[in-house]
Design an enzyme around this catalytic site. Structure first.
Site, PDB file in Angstrom:
ATOM      1  N   GLN A 194       2.817   4.031   3.846  1.00 33.30           N
ATOM      2  CA  GLN A 194       1.911   4.946   3.955  1.00 33.30           C
ATOM      3  C   GLN A 194       3.497   6.668   3.465  1.00 33.30           C
ATOM      4  O   GLN A 194       2.822   8.025   3.706  1.00 33.30           O
ATOM      5  CB  GLN A 194       1.746   5.508   5.690  1.00 33.30           C
ATOM      6  CG  GLN A 194       0.891   4.446   6.013  1.00 33.30           C
ATOM      7  CD  GLN A 194       1.577   3.162   6.061  1.00 33.30           C
ATOM      8  OE1 GLN A 194       2.668   2.711   6.010  1.00 33.30           O
ATOM      9  NE2 GLN A 194       1.437   2.651   7.047  1.00 33.30           N
ATOM     10  N   ASP A 235       3.455   6.311  17.882  1.00 34.82           N
ATOM     11  CA  ASP A 235       1.905   5.630  18.755  1.00 34.82           C
ATOM     12  C   ASP A 235       2.100   5.093  20.033  1.00 34.82           C
ATOM     13  O   ASP A 235       1.118   5.150  20.519  1.00 34.82           O
ATOM     14  CB  ASP A 235       2.034   4.607  18.140  1.00 34.82           C
ATOM     15  CG  ASP A 235       2.315   4.328  16.380  1.00 34.82           C
ATOM     16  OD1 ASP A 235       3.145   5.258  15.521  1.00 34.82           O
ATOM     17  OD2 ASP A 235       0.623   4.696  15.937  1.00 34.82           O
TER      18      ASP A 235
HETATM   19  O1  MRU Z   1       0.368   1.672  11.017  1.00 35.45           O
HETATM   20  P1  MRU Z   1      -0.041   3.245  11.147  1.00 35.45           P
HETATM   21  O2  MRU Z   1      -0.605   3.986   9.589  1.00 35.45           O
HETATM   22  O3  MRU Z   1      -1.536   3.413  11.590  1.00 35.45           O
HETATM   23  O4  MRU Z   1       0.952   4.035  11.866  1.00 35.45           O
HETATM   24  C1  MRU Z   1       1.360   5.019  12.637  1.00 35.45           C
HETATM   25  C2  MRU Z   1       1.699   5.731  12.174  1.00 35.45           C
HETATM   26  O5  MRU Z   1       1.355   6.242  10.979  1.00 35.45           O
HETATM   27  C3  MRU Z   1       2.682   6.562  12.319  1.00 35.45           C
HETATM   28  O6  MRU Z   1       3.708   5.581  13.464  1.00 35.45           O
HETATM   29  C4  MRU Z   1       3.223   7.432  13.288  1.00 35.45           C
HETATM   30  O7  MRU Z   1       4.596   7.966  12.688  1.00 35.45           O
HETATM   31  C5  MRU Z   1       2.906   7.477  14.105  1.00 35.45           C
HETATM   32  S1  MRU Z   1       1.137   8.819  14.277  1.00 35.45           S
HETATM   33  C6  MRU Z   1       0.898  10.721  13.924  1.00 35.45           C
END
Ligand code: MRU
Length: 354
Positions: A194, A235
């Site tokens: 990501q 999260d």
């Molecule tokens: O697995 P994902 O891509 O949904 O992970 C979430 C995130 O993008 C991160 O953990 C992020 O730092 C928090 S959401 C703004």
């Protein structure tokens, strides 16, 4: 500035989701008109990022109602479909919170549900803007140097991960707008990249100078003194400040603590879960082994190897120098815990919080 991205868009009859599995090389939108497609999109990370899946989940209630009318479902079947959306991924509290908030209007019908979902989306953008300002102010004061900053970030927290603007990336965008970013170190964020696919793409759109680096480079970059502060998203944040974020985050926090530089978590209050007392209670999503045993669909590990693939880790609150929300900054490692400071049911200014 380029037009603001909308990762999650209600089209009037369904959702349009930017397919984040295809970026940066292909920019395509997926049309979602049924609950199965939405659950699949959330689980495959077509839509991802805690606030973005919160908004998608909120609109998912509307999708379930519309699909239920089309297919002749009973109310119990519509509620069961909503529950599947709510449970599509376990770690980001925003998904459950978005669904639950909209479900309070379920009895009032589709228009009310849509109104509430739009409010979830609108309020997230406003929260991101506010935390961008609070976070940038705090960093400038805390780092205390009169030059643009070198910021490290992990995973993607920009417009793609939210309803718009971004959390940690929103702080970086605000700093950039003030001419205060020298460079961003974007961790590539294994296993699904990501950071290199999405954060770097957003940084390119914004014209923000950056390096993509392997996750394993982060601690060394920090300890060599090449970083002024790390800013990450979240999260789920427990009442004691323990913070679940993309796997690899806790290593960044440990390096920051050792180097004596600020580790700032940027997240809206919708990501703070006061019912969760400590990080031990946070359900960490375990994803499929193939994501770590393969590279671009080709097996890289020996056929006999098993994969261990936690999608998130928990950074203890003692390593969180600052938590910025739309209400201001809490200095968590200094004892300003969300459970004590964010349960007042009203907005407080950052000066009140410090
Ligand atoms: O697995 P994902 O891509 O949904 O992970 C979430 C995130 O993008 C991160 O953990 C992020 O730092 C928090 S959401 C703004």
């Amino acid at each position: 500035m380029p037009q603001e991205l909308r990762a999650v868009d209600w089209t009037g009859s369904g959702l349009a989701l930017i397919d984040q599995t295809l970026l940066p090389h292909r920019h395509e939108t997926v049309a979602v008109h049924d609950v199965d497609t939405l659950v699949d999109a959330i689980q495959r990370l077509v839509v991802r990022g805690a606030p973005a899946i919160g908004a998608a989940g909120a609109y998912g209630v509307a999708l379930a109602i519309i699909e239920g009318e089309r297919e002749g479902w009973t109310e119990a079947e519509v509620r069961a479909a909503v529950a599947r959306v709510r449970e599509a991924r376990p770690t980001a509290v925003n998904l459950m919170a978005g669904v639950d908030r909209v479900m309070t209007r379920f009895g009032e019908g589709l228009d009310a549900v849509l109104e509430e979902a739009a409010a979830v989306q609108r309020e997230d953008v406003a929260a991101n803007r506010a935390m961008g300002v609070f976070g940038a102010d705090w960093l400038v004061q805390r780092v205390g140097v009169e030059r643009p900053l070198r910021i490290l970030t992990h995973c993607n927290t920009g417009a793609l991960a939210t309803a718009g603007w971004g959390t940690a990336l929103g702080v970086i965008r605000e700093l950039h707008a003030r001419g205060l970013v020298e460079v961003v170190y974007a961790d590539e964020t294994r296993p699904l990249l990501q950071g290199s696919r999405l954060t770097a793409w957003e940084l390119v759109q914004e014209g923000i100078p950056h390096y993509v680096q392997a996750d394993g480079a982060a601690a060394g970059t920090i300890l060599r003194g090449e970083v002024d502060a790390a800013v990450v998203g979240a999260d789920r944040i427990a009442a004691n400040g323990d913070t679940a974020n993309k796997v690899g985050t806790v290593g960044v926090a440990l390096a920051c603590a050792d180097a004596g530089i600020p580790f700032l978590v940027a997240a809206p209050t919708t990501t703070v879960d006061l019912a969760t007392k400590t990080g031990d209670e946070i359900h960490i999503e375990l994803r499929g082994e193939a994501e770590v045993l393969e590279w671009a669909g080709v097996r890289t590990a020996p056929a006999e190897s098993r994969g261990h693939n936690p999608a998130f880790d928990v950074t203890p609150g003692r390593l969180v120098t600052g938590l910025v929300t739309e209400r201001g900054v809490l200095e968590v490692s200094a004892g300003e815990l969300p459970g004590d400071r964010l349960n007042m049911g009203r907005s407080v200014s950052s000066s009140e919080l410090r």
